[in-house]
Design an enzyme around this catalytic site. Structure first.
Site, PDB file in Angstrom:
ATOM      1  N   ASP A 143      58.095  40.821  45.842  1.00 33.34           N
ATOM      2  CA  ASP A 143      59.315  41.383  46.734  1.00 33.34           C
ATOM      3  C   ASP A 143      60.103  40.170  47.392  1.00 33.34           C
ATOM      4  O   ASP A 143      59.637  38.910  47.162  1.00 33.34           O
ATOM      5  CB  ASP A 143      58.464  41.541  48.173  1.00 33.34           C
ATOM      6  CG  ASP A 143      57.404  42.792  47.714  1.00 33.34           C
ATOM      7  OD1 ASP A 143      57.739  43.555  46.938  1.00 33.34           O
ATOM      8  OD2 ASP A 143      56.333  43.066  48.575  1.00 33.34           O
TER       9      ASP A 143
HETATM   10  N1  URA Z   1      52.188  42.621  47.067  1.00 34.55           N
HETATM   11  C1  URA Z   1      52.783  42.757  47.871  1.00 34.55           C
HETATM   12  O1  URA Z   1      52.952  43.380  48.998  1.00 34.55           O
HETATM   13  N2  URA Z   1      54.162  42.043  47.688  1.00 34.55           N
HETATM   14  C2  URA Z   1      54.565  41.179  46.354  1.00 34.55           C
HETATM   15  O2  URA Z   1      55.505  40.766  46.447  1.00 34.55           O
HETATM   16  C3  URA Z   1      53.307  41.168  45.636  1.00 34.55           C
HETATM   17  C4  URA Z   1      51.968  41.768  45.934  1.00 34.55           C
END
Ligand code: URA
Length: 250
Positions: free
Chosen positions: A105
């Site tokens: 993310d």
């Molecule tokens: N889990 C999440 O919540 N975000 C990420 O970027 C990767 C795994």
């Protein structure tokens, strides 16, 4: 040496072997000026292969990189909203079609792998190979036994339970500190559902304030400086390729 066209296109970074079949079926690939067909063989030393009229660099060296992604960068090759992308952090001297494997993310930091090997990327992100990823999550509050047990057993997300995970309290990862009223957790999972770690923690009443991916299988983030990239070693590549059922060398 002749090889299947799908294999050549995947190696040049145009998608997985399955994915490039669509390019061929859609008539976007030509070999020596003629429309290509599925299952066709070609020789990169002799034949001129084009995708959308642009020559395919099937003999480009294989590239496998690890980046310490900073928060604030989007994991995408192109962002229509013109936000900062992880591509802007890559070195300039790479062959074409190097792209991220899976995604983190925008607000997550840590280990992100890149390659120009389409089939390898596809397999690394595929649930069948259960590639383990480890995260350090700074959560608000003081998780009790029940929260650890629930996270480890799996929590319900979108009507489907997450696979069992390994979860334990942990020291802050490199470059981070402890924070009053918060706890660092280490979580190892092998699925890649959307915002999985944040949603798992939220489901047991633990909002995540900072999330860092610290490991993918045997590749450690360690002390790679934020925003920088390193090449994976021959041993690291060999091990990952073996893990996802590919020959040790491309
Ligand atoms: N889990 C999440 O919540 N975000 C990420 O970027 C990767 C795994």
């Amino acid at each position: 040496m002749t090889e299947r066209l799908q294999k050549i296109l995947a190696r040049a970074g145009h998608g997985s072997r399955r994915g490039v079949e669509a390019l061929i079926s859609d008539g976007r690939v030509r070999v020596n000026g003629q429309p290509a067909t599925l299952g066709m063989q070609a020789d990169v030393a002799v034949d001129v292969i084009e995708l959308d009229g642009v020559p395919v660099h099937a003999d480009a060296p294989a590239v496998y990189l690890a980046m310490n992604k900073p928060s604030g960068f989007v994991t995408t090759a192109r962002d229509p909203q013109h936000r900062h992308t992880v591509m802007q952090l890559l070195p300039d001297d790479l062959p074409p079609h190097v792209f991220p494997i899976g995604r983190l993310d925008r607000d997550t930091e840590g280990l992100l792998l890149f390659t120009n090997d389409g089939e390898f990327a596809h397999r690394m992100a595929h649930p069948r190979f259960e590639v383990e990823k480890e995260y350090a999550a700074l959560v608000v509050g003081a998780p009790g036994r029940a929260a650890f047990a629930a996270l480890a057993a799996g929590v319900e997300l979108d009507g489907k339970r997450t696979a069992p995970a390994h979860v334990e309290p942990a020291a802050p990862p490199a470059g981070h500190e402890s924070r009053e009223g918060h706890v660092w957790l280490r979580l190892a999972i092998h699925e890649g559902r959307k915002r999985q770690v944040r949603r798992m923690c939220a489901a047991v009443g633990l909002p995540v304030r900072t999330l860092v991916r610290t490991r993918v299988d045997g590749i450690e983030l360690a002390r790679l400086r934020r925003g920088t990239t390193r090449a994976l070693s021959t041993d690291e590549v060999r091990r990952l390729r073996r893990l996802v059922g590919l020959a040790e060398q491309r």
